[in-house]
Design a protein around this motif. Structure first.
Motif, PDB file in Angstrom:
ATOM      1  N   MET A  17      93.280  87.206  91.920  1.00  0.00           N
ATOM      2  CA  MET A  17      92.847  86.445  90.746  1.00  0.00           C
ATOM      3  C   MET A  17      92.323  87.392  89.671  1.00  0.00           C
ATOM      4  SD  MET A  17      91.112  83.074  92.413  1.00  0.00           S
ATOM      5  CE  MET A  17      90.834  82.165  90.929  1.00  0.00           C
ATOM      6  N   LEU A  18      91.534  88.344  90.111  1.00  0.00           N
ATOM      7  CA  LEU A  18      91.044  89.346  89.164  1.00  0.00           C
ATOM      8  C   LEU A  18      92.206  90.122  88.562  1.00  0.00           C
ATOM      9  CD1 LEU A  18      88.291  90.494  88.196  1.00  0.00           C
ATOM     10  CD2 LEU A  18      88.654  92.344  89.820  1.00  0.00           C
ATOM     11  N   PHE A  19      93.153  90.413  89.443  1.00  0.00           N
ATOM     12  CA  PHE A  19      94.295  91.210  88.991  1.00  0.00           C
ATOM     13  C   PHE A  19      95.090  90.477  87.908  1.00  0.00           C
ATOM     14  CE2 PHE A  19      98.519  93.013  89.138  1.00  0.00           C
ATOM     15  CZ  PHE A  19      98.239  94.361  89.198  1.00  0.00           C
ATOM     16  N   ILE A  20      95.360  89.194  88.162  1.00  0.00           N
ATOM     17  CA  ILE A  20      96.170  88.482  87.166  1.00  0.00           C
ATOM     18  C   ILE A  20      95.386  88.254  85.890  1.00  0.00           C
ATOM     19  CG2 ILE A  20      95.619  86.159  87.965  1.00  0.00           C
ATOM     20  CD1 ILE A  20      98.576  85.533  87.248  1.00  0.00           C
ATOM     21  N   LEU A  21      94.055  88.089  86.026  1.00  0.00           N
ATOM     22  CA  LEU A  21      93.224  87.953  84.830  1.00  0.00           C
ATOM     23  C   LEU A  21      93.370  89.188  83.955  1.00  0.00           C
ATOM     24  CD1 LEU A  21      90.716  85.735  84.321  1.00  0.00           C
ATOM     25  CD2 LEU A  21      89.472  87.879  84.274  1.00  0.00           C
TER      26      LEU A  21
END
Lengths: 172, 236
Positions: A17-21
Protein backbone atom coordinates in the motif's frame (compact mmCIF):
# COMPACT_ATOMS: atom_id res chain seq x y z
CA UNK A 1 -2.86 -16.85 -1.97
CA UNK A 2 -5.48 -17.48 0.69
CA UNK A 3 -3.44 -15.38 3.02
CA UNK A 4 -3.73 -12.45 0.70
CA UNK A 5 -7.48 -12.72 0.66
CA UNK A 6 -7.84 -12.52 4.42
CA UNK A 7 -6.68 -9.31 5.97
CA UNK A 8 -4.64 -9.80 9.07
CA UNK A 9 -3.09 -13.05 7.98
CA UNK A 10 0.61 -13.23 8.48
CA UNK A 11 1.31 -13.00 4.78
CA UNK A 12 -0.24 -9.57 4.30
CA UNK A 13 2.23 -7.28 2.65
CA UNK A 14 1.16 -3.88 3.92
CA UNK A 15 4.26 -2.40 2.34
CA UNK A 16 2.47 -2.70 -0.99
CA UNK A 17 0.00 0.00 0.00
CA UNK A 18 2.83 2.34 0.84
CA UNK A 19 4.53 1.34 -2.35
CA UNK A 20 1.59 2.12 -4.58
CA UNK A 21 0.98 5.38 -2.73
CA UNK A 22 4.52 6.55 -3.41
CA UNK A 23 4.68 5.27 -6.96
CA UNK A 24 1.31 6.79 -7.80
CA UNK A 25 2.39 10.18 -6.52
CA UNK A 26 5.67 9.95 -8.44
CA UNK A 27 3.78 8.93 -11.57
CA UNK A 28 1.35 11.82 -11.17
CA UNK A 29 4.20 14.30 -10.78
CA UNK A 30 6.03 12.95 -13.82
CA UNK A 31 2.88 12.97 -15.93
CA UNK A 32 2.14 16.50 -14.81
CA UNK A 33 5.60 17.72 -15.68
CA UNK A 34 6.06 15.98 -19.01
CA UNK A 35 2.60 15.66 -20.52
CA UNK A 36 -0.26 17.17 -18.56
CA UNK A 37 1.23 20.61 -18.07
CA UNK A 38 2.22 21.40 -21.65
CA UNK A 39 -0.86 19.82 -23.20
CA UNK A 40 -3.43 21.48 -20.93
CA UNK A 41 -1.61 24.77 -21.31
CA UNK A 42 -1.85 24.40 -25.07
CA UNK A 43 -5.52 23.42 -24.81
CA UNK A 44 -6.26 26.51 -22.76
CA UNK A 45 -4.27 28.66 -25.16
CA UNK A 46 -6.18 27.16 -28.06
CA UNK A 47 -9.57 27.73 -26.52
CA UNK A 48 -8.52 31.29 -25.72
CA UNK A 49 -7.35 31.78 -29.29
CA UNK A 50 -10.58 30.38 -30.69
CA UNK A 51 -12.64 32.69 -28.49
CA UNK A 52 -10.45 35.59 -29.50
CA UNK A 53 -10.71 34.72 -33.17
CA UNK A 54 -14.48 34.39 -32.96
CA UNK A 55 -14.74 37.75 -31.21
CA UNK A 56 -12.47 39.29 -33.81
CA UNK A 57 -14.53 37.81 -36.64
CA UNK A 58 -17.73 39.17 -35.13
CA UNK A 59 -16.16 42.58 -34.74
CA UNK A 60 -14.89 42.56 -38.31
CA UNK A 61 -18.21 41.48 -39.68
CA UNK A 62 -20.12 44.24 -37.92
CA UNK A 63 -17.51 46.72 -39.10
CA UNK A 64 -17.83 45.53 -42.68
CA UNK A 65 -21.61 45.74 -42.48
CA UNK A 66 -21.41 49.27 -41.16
CA UNK A 67 -19.00 50.22 -43.91
CA UNK A 68 -21.18 48.72 -46.62
CA UNK A 69 -24.19 50.59 -45.26
CA UNK A 70 -22.25 53.81 -45.25
CA UNK A 71 -21.20 53.25 -48.84
CA UNK A 72 -24.73 52.48 -49.89
CA UNK A 73 -26.01 55.63 -48.22
CA UNK A 74 -23.31 57.66 -49.89
CA UNK A 75 -24.19 56.14 -53.24
CA UNK A 76 -27.87 56.91 -52.74
CA UNK A 77 -27.01 60.48 -51.73
CA UNK A 78 -24.74 60.98 -54.70
CA UNK A 79 -27.44 59.80 -57.06
CA UNK A 80 -29.91 62.27 -55.56
CA UNK A 81 -27.28 64.97 -55.76
CA UNK A 82 -26.64 64.23 -59.41
CA UNK A 83 -30.32 64.41 -60.19
CA UNK A 84 -30.55 67.73 -58.37
CA UNK A 85 -27.57 69.13 -60.26
CA UNK A 86 -29.02 68.09 -63.58
CA UNK A 87 -32.38 69.58 -62.64
CA UNK A 88 -30.79 72.83 -61.57
CA UNK A 89 -28.80 73.02 -64.79
CA UNK A 90 -31.93 72.38 -66.81
CA UNK A 91 -33.81 75.04 -64.91
CA UNK A 92 -31.12 77.64 -65.28
CA UNK A 93 -30.80 76.80 -68.97
CA UNK A 94 -34.52 77.23 -69.37
CA UNK A 95 -34.58 80.59 -67.64
CA UNK A 96 -31.57 81.73 -69.61
CA UNK A 97 -33.22 80.66 -72.83
CA UNK A 98 -36.40 82.46 -71.89
CA UNK A 99 -34.59 85.65 -70.98
CA UNK A 100 -32.51 85.57 -74.17
CA UNK A 101 -35.55 85.00 -76.32
CA UNK A 102 -37.56 87.72 -74.59
CA UNK A 103 -34.60 90.11 -74.82
CA UNK A 104 -34.33 89.39 -78.49
CA UNK A 105 -38.05 89.85 -78.90
CA UNK A 106 -38.11 93.17 -77.16
CA UNK A 107 -35.04 94.36 -79.01
CA UNK A 108 -36.54 93.38 -82.31
CA UNK A 109 -39.77 95.08 -81.39
CA UNK A 110 -37.94 98.22 -80.42
CA UNK A 111 -35.97 98.14 -83.64
CA UNK A 112 -39.10 97.69 -85.62
CA UNK A 113 -40.85 100.54 -83.80
CA UNK A 114 -37.90 102.79 -84.30
CA UNK A 115 -37.68 101.93 -87.96
CA UNK A 116 -41.41 102.51 -88.39
CA UNK A 117 -41.34 105.88 -86.67
CA UNK A 118 -38.19 106.85 -88.58
CA UNK A 119 -39.85 105.96 -91.82
CA UNK A 120 -43.00 107.83 -90.91
CA UNK A 121 -41.06 110.87 -89.87
CA UNK A 122 -38.94 110.80 -93.02
CA UNK A 123 -42.01 110.55 -95.14
CA UNK A 124 -43.68 113.38 -93.30
CA UNK A 125 -40.57 115.52 -93.64
CA UNK A 126 -40.34 114.73 -97.28
CA UNK A 127 -44.01 115.35 -97.69
CA UNK A 128 -43.97 118.74 -96.01
CA UNK A 129 -40.75 119.72 -97.86
CA UNK A 130 -42.31 118.74 -101.12
CA UNK A 131 -45.52 120.56 -100.24
CA UNK A 132 -43.64 123.78 -99.56
CA UNK A 133 -41.48 123.37 -102.66
CA UNK A 134 -44.44 122.57 -104.80
CA UNK A 135 -46.37 125.48 -103.33
CA UNK A 136 -43.59 127.94 -103.90
CA UNK A 137 -42.81 126.53 -107.29
CA UNK A 138 -46.38 126.53 -108.41
CA UNK A 139 -46.75 130.04 -107.01
CA UNK A 140 -43.83 131.21 -108.99
CA UNK A 141 -45.01 129.41 -112.04
CA UNK A 142 -48.49 130.74 -111.63
CA UNK A 143 -47.34 134.33 -111.01
CA UNK A 144 -45.11 134.08 -114.02
CA UNK A 145 -47.58 132.38 -116.26
CA UNK A 146 -50.68 134.16 -115.30
CA UNK A 147 -49.07 137.41 -114.06
CA UNK A 148 -52.42 138.29 -112.97
CA UNK A 149 -52.83 140.03 -109.72
CA UNK A 150 -53.54 137.16 -107.66
CA UNK A 151 -53.28 137.37 -104.03
CA UNK A 152 -50.57 135.04 -102.74
CA UNK A 153 -52.77 133.72 -99.94
CA UNK A 154 -55.56 132.80 -102.28
CA UNK A 155 -53.10 131.14 -104.51
CA UNK A 156 -51.67 129.08 -101.64
CA UNK A 157 -55.02 127.80 -100.46
CA UNK A 158 -55.81 126.81 -103.97
CA UNK A 159 -52.64 124.81 -104.28
CA UNK A 160 -53.07 123.21 -100.87
CA UNK A 161 -56.46 121.92 -101.78
CA UNK A 162 -55.02 120.60 -104.94
CA UNK A 163 -52.20 118.82 -103.19
CA UNK A 164 -54.52 117.39 -100.55
CA UNK A 165 -56.52 115.94 -103.36
CA UNK A 166 -53.31 114.55 -104.74
CA UNK A 167 -52.27 112.90 -101.45
CA UNK A 168 -55.70 111.42 -101.00
CA UNK A 169 -55.37 109.88 -104.37
CA UNK A 170 -51.90 108.65 -103.56
CA UNK A 171 -52.84 106.90 -100.29
CA UNK A 172 -55.65 105.17 -102.00
CA UNK B 1 -4.57 -19.51 -8.40
CA UNK B 2 -1.80 -21.37 -6.75
CA UNK B 3 0.65 -18.62 -7.61
CA UNK B 4 3.56 -18.18 -5.31
CA UNK B 5 4.99 -14.81 -4.54
CA UNK B 6 8.32 -13.62 -3.29
CA UNK B 7 8.22 -11.34 -0.27
CA UNK B 8 10.78 -8.82 0.86
CA UNK B 9 11.06 -7.42 4.37
CA UNK B 10 12.11 -3.79 4.49
CA UNK B 11 11.88 -1.36 7.42
CA UNK B 12 9.58 -3.80 9.19
CA UNK B 13 7.12 -3.86 6.29
CA UNK B 14 6.44 -6.77 4.00
CA UNK B 15 6.57 -6.10 0.30
CA UNK B 16 5.10 -8.43 -2.30
CA UNK B 17 7.63 -8.35 -5.11
CA UNK B 18 5.04 -9.29 -7.76
CA UNK B 19 2.73 -6.44 -6.78
CA UNK B 20 5.45 -3.85 -6.59
CA UNK B 21 7.08 -4.88 -9.86
CA UNK B 22 3.68 -4.84 -11.58
CA UNK B 23 2.92 -1.41 -10.20
CA UNK B 24 6.24 -0.14 -11.48
CA UNK B 25 5.69 -1.72 -14.90
CA UNK B 26 2.20 -0.18 -15.13
CA UNK B 27 3.46 3.21 -14.04
CA UNK B 28 6.27 3.08 -16.58
CA UNK B 29 3.85 2.06 -19.33
CA UNK B 30 1.53 4.91 -18.45
CA UNK B 31 4.43 7.33 -18.40
CA UNK B 32 5.80 6.09 -21.73
CA UNK B 33 2.32 6.41 -23.24
CA UNK B 34 1.72 10.01 -22.22
CA UNK B 35 5.36 10.95 -22.77
CA UNK B 36 5.28 9.62 -26.33
CA UNK B 37 1.96 11.31 -27.03
CA UNK B 38 3.05 14.70 -25.76
CA UNK B 39 6.32 15.21 -27.61
CA UNK B 40 5.17 17.75 -30.15
CA UNK B 41 2.70 20.02 -28.42
CA UNK B 42 1.44 22.55 -30.93
CA UNK B 43 -1.51 24.85 -31.41
CA UNK B 44 -2.69 22.68 -34.30
CA UNK B 45 -2.60 19.23 -32.72
CA UNK B 46 -1.05 16.30 -34.53
CA UNK B 47 -2.32 12.74 -34.27
CA UNK B 48 -0.54 11.96 -31.01
CA UNK B 49 -1.61 15.17 -29.37
CA UNK B 50 -5.18 14.58 -30.50
CA UNK B 51 -5.21 11.19 -28.81
CA UNK B 52 -3.81 12.63 -25.59
CA UNK B 53 -6.26 15.53 -25.64
CA UNK B 54 -9.10 13.12 -26.25
CA UNK B 55 -8.09 11.17 -23.14
CA UNK B 56 -7.74 14.37 -21.13
CA UNK B 57 -11.16 15.53 -22.29
CA UNK B 58 -12.60 12.17 -21.34
CA UNK B 59 -11.31 12.25 -17.75
CA UNK B 60 -12.16 15.94 -17.48
CA UNK B 61 -15.73 15.08 -18.39
CA UNK B 62 -15.77 12.49 -15.58
CA UNK B 63 -14.69 15.17 -13.12
CA UNK B 64 -17.17 17.63 -14.55
CA UNK B 65 -20.09 15.21 -14.24
CA UNK B 66 -19.32 14.84 -10.52
CA UNK B 67 -18.61 18.54 -9.96
CA UNK B 68 -20.58 20.45 -12.59
CA UNK B 69 -19.88 23.90 -11.12
CA UNK B 70 -16.28 23.86 -12.36
CA UNK B 71 -14.79 23.56 -8.86
CA UNK B 72 -13.31 20.19 -9.78
CA UNK B 73 -10.63 21.57 -12.07
CA UNK B 74 -7.95 20.87 -9.49
CA UNK B 75 -8.80 17.15 -9.66
CA UNK B 76 -8.45 16.89 -13.42
CA UNK B 77 -4.86 15.70 -13.27
CA UNK B 78 -5.67 13.24 -10.48
CA UNK B 79 -8.56 11.74 -12.46
CA UNK B 80 -6.43 11.52 -15.58
CA UNK B 81 -3.53 9.69 -13.90
CA UNK B 82 -5.86 7.49 -11.87
CA UNK B 83 -7.86 6.43 -14.92
CA UNK B 84 -4.83 5.70 -17.08
CA UNK B 85 -3.00 3.87 -14.31
CA UNK B 86 -5.95 1.62 -13.44
CA UNK B 87 -6.73 1.00 -17.09
CA UNK B 88 -3.16 -0.04 -17.90
CA UNK B 89 -2.95 -2.09 -14.68
CA UNK B 90 -6.13 -3.95 -15.57
CA UNK B 91 -4.87 -4.83 -19.02
CA UNK B 92 -1.34 -5.67 -17.95
CA UNK B 93 -2.13 -9.15 -16.61
CA UNK B 94 -4.12 -10.04 -19.72
CA UNK B 95 -1.22 -9.59 -22.08
CA UNK B 96 1.83 -9.97 -19.95
CA UNK B 97 2.46 -12.34 -17.07
CA UNK B 98 5.94 -13.17 -15.89
CA UNK B 99 6.63 -16.31 -13.93
CA UNK B 100 10.13 -17.44 -13.09
CA UNK B 101 10.79 -20.64 -11.16
CA UNK B 102 7.18 -20.94 -10.04
CA UNK B 103 7.15 -17.42 -8.61
CA UNK B 104 4.98 -14.76 -10.24
CA UNK B 105 6.75 -11.50 -10.85
CA UNK B 106 4.49 -9.48 -13.16
CA UNK B 107 0.67 -9.60 -13.37
CA UNK B 108 -2.23 -7.20 -13.09
CA UNK B 109 -1.44 -5.21 -9.94
CA UNK B 110 -5.14 -4.49 -9.53
CA UNK B 111 -5.88 -8.20 -9.06
CA UNK B 112 -4.50 -7.81 -5.57
CA UNK B 113 -6.73 -6.29 -2.85
CA UNK B 114 -3.90 -4.43 -1.19
CA UNK B 115 -3.10 -2.49 -4.33
CA UNK B 116 -6.73 -1.54 -4.93
CA UNK B 117 -7.02 -0.59 -1.27
CA UNK B 118 -3.95 1.56 -1.74
CA UNK B 119 -5.62 3.31 -4.67
CA UNK B 120 -8.85 3.75 -2.70
CA UNK B 121 -6.81 5.16 0.17
CA UNK B 122 -5.33 7.76 -2.13
CA UNK B 123 -8.78 8.78 -3.35
CA UNK B 124 -10.22 9.01 0.14
CA UNK B 125 -7.18 10.85 1.46
CA UNK B 126 -7.61 13.38 -1.32
CA UNK B 127 -11.30 13.79 -0.48
CA UNK B 128 -10.65 14.25 3.26
CA UNK B 129 -7.75 16.58 2.64
CA UNK B 130 -9.74 18.90 0.42
CA UNK B 131 -12.74 18.77 2.75
CA UNK B 132 -10.56 19.95 5.66
CA UNK B 133 -9.00 22.55 3.42
CA UNK B 134 -12.38 23.88 2.38
CA UNK B 135 -14.37 23.80 5.65
CA UNK B 136 -11.61 23.85 8.25
CA UNK B 137 -11.17 20.96 10.64
CA UNK B 138 -14.22 21.85 12.73
CA UNK B 139 -16.42 22.23 9.69
CA UNK B 140 -15.11 18.99 8.32
CA UNK B 141 -16.02 17.16 11.52
CA UNK B 142 -19.45 18.79 11.76
CA UNK B 143 -20.22 17.59 8.23
CA UNK B 144 -20.53 14.08 9.68
CA UNK B 145 -23.58 15.22 11.66
CA UNK B 146 -25.37 16.54 8.61
CA UNK B 147 -28.10 16.81 7.51
CA UNK B 148 -29.37 15.55 10.92
CA UNK B 149 -27.45 14.56 14.02
CA UNK B 150 -28.59 10.97 14.34
CA UNK B 151 -27.06 10.14 10.96
CA UNK B 152 -23.60 10.48 12.50
CA UNK B 153 -22.97 6.72 12.95
CA UNK B 154 -24.23 5.99 9.43
CA UNK B 155 -22.00 8.69 7.99
CA UNK B 156 -19.03 7.28 9.87
CA UNK B 157 -19.84 3.78 8.69
CA UNK B 158 -20.19 5.08 5.15
CA UNK B 159 -16.55 6.10 5.17
CA UNK B 160 -15.53 2.48 5.66
CA UNK B 161 -18.03 1.07 3.23
CA UNK B 162 -16.93 3.58 0.63
CA UNK B 163 -13.38 2.48 1.10
CA UNK B 164 -14.19 -1.22 0.95
CA UNK B 165 -16.60 -1.08 -1.98
CA UNK B 166 -14.32 1.15 -3.98
CA UNK B 167 -11.30 -1.10 -3.56
CA UNK B 168 -12.92 -4.52 -3.53
CA UNK B 169 -15.09 -3.86 -6.60
CA UNK B 170 -12.02 -3.24 -8.70
CA UNK B 171 -10.10 -6.09 -7.14
CA UNK B 172 -13.00 -8.53 -7.53
CA UNK B 173 -13.54 -7.79 -11.18
CA UNK B 174 -9.92 -8.07 -12.21
CA UNK B 175 -9.17 -11.00 -9.94
CA UNK B 176 -12.20 -12.92 -11.23
CA UNK B 177 -11.10 -12.23 -14.76
CA UNK B 178 -7.69 -13.69 -14.09
CA UNK B 179 -9.15 -16.71 -12.25
CA UNK B 180 -11.43 -17.52 -15.14
CA UNK B 181 -8.59 -17.10 -17.60
CA UNK B 182 -6.47 -19.49 -15.55
CA UNK B 183 -9.35 -21.96 -15.37
CA UNK B 184 -9.77 -21.88 -19.12
CA UNK B 185 -6.03 -22.49 -19.32
CA UNK B 186 -6.25 -25.60 -17.16
CA UNK B 187 -9.19 -26.82 -19.24
CA UNK B 188 -7.09 -26.39 -22.35
CA UNK B 189 -4.31 -28.52 -20.89
CA UNK B 190 -6.58 -31.20 -19.39
CA UNK B 191 -7.32 -33.54 -22.32
CA UNK B 192 -4.76 -32.76 -24.96
CA UNK B 193 -5.50 -31.38 -28.42
CA UNK B 194 -9.32 -31.60 -28.25
CA UNK B 195 -9.77 -29.43 -25.21
CA UNK B 196 -6.97 -27.17 -26.38
CA UNK B 197 -8.85 -26.33 -29.56
CA UNK B 198 -12.15 -26.05 -27.72
CA UNK B 199 -10.69 -23.72 -25.09
CA UNK B 200 -9.05 -21.36 -27.56
CA UNK B 201 -12.14 -19.41 -28.64
CA UNK B 202 -13.29 -19.38 -25.03
CA UNK B 203 -10.03 -17.85 -23.93
CA UNK B 204 -10.18 -15.30 -26.73
CA UNK B 205 -13.74 -14.30 -25.88
CA UNK B 206 -12.93 -14.00 -22.21
CA UNK B 207 -9.81 -12.00 -22.90
CA UNK B 208 -11.75 -9.56 -25.03
CA UNK B 209 -14.38 -9.29 -22.33
CA UNK B 210 -11.69 -8.71 -19.74
CA UNK B 211 -10.33 -5.80 -21.75
CA UNK B 212 -13.85 -4.38 -21.71
CA UNK B 213 -14.22 -5.02 -17.98
CA UNK B 214 -10.84 -3.45 -17.30
CA UNK B 215 -11.87 -0.28 -19.14
CA UNK B 216 -15.26 -0.18 -17.40
CA UNK B 217 -13.72 -0.69 -13.97
CA UNK B 218 -11.15 2.03 -14.54
CA UNK B 219 -14.01 4.35 -15.50
CA UNK B 220 -16.09 3.30 -12.51
CA UNK B 221 -13.23 3.70 -10.07
CA UNK B 222 -12.41 7.18 -11.36
CA UNK B 223 -16.06 8.23 -11.41
CA UNK B 224 -16.73 7.01 -7.88
CA UNK B 225 -13.56 8.63 -6.59
CA UNK B 226 -14.73 11.93 -8.00
CA UNK B 227 -18.22 11.41 -6.57
CA UNK B 228 -16.79 10.76 -3.11
CA UNK B 229 -14.58 13.83 -3.37
CA UNK B 230 -17.48 16.00 -4.52
CA UNK B 231 -19.71 14.72 -1.71
CA UNK B 232 -17.04 15.58 0.81
CA UNK B 233 -16.83 19.07 -0.64
CA UNK B 234 -20.47 20.00 -0.33
CA UNK B 235 -22.60 20.63 2.74
CA UNK B 236 -25.96 18.94 2.83
Amino acid sequence: MAGLLVLGANQVALGDMLFILVSFIVLALLVKHYAWGPVTKMMDARSEKITGDLDYADQERSRAEKLAKEREDALKNSRAEAVEIVNKAKESGETQKKSIVSDAHSEAEELRQRAKSDAAKAREDAMSGAQNDIANLSLEIASKVISKELNADDQKSLIDSYIKELTVNETK
Amino acid sequence: MNDKYKFVEFLGLRFNVANDLSVIVSAILVFILVFALSRKVTMRPGKAQNVLEWMIDFTNSIVKSAMPDGSGKQFNLYAFVLFLFIFVSNQLGLFFQLKIGGFTYVKSPTSNPLITMGLATISLLVSHYYAVKKFGFGGYLSNYARPVKFLLPINLLEEFTNFLTLSLRLYGNIFAGEVLLALIGTVAKSLGAVTFIAAMPLAMVWQGFSVFIGAIQAYVFTTLSMVYISRKLEQE
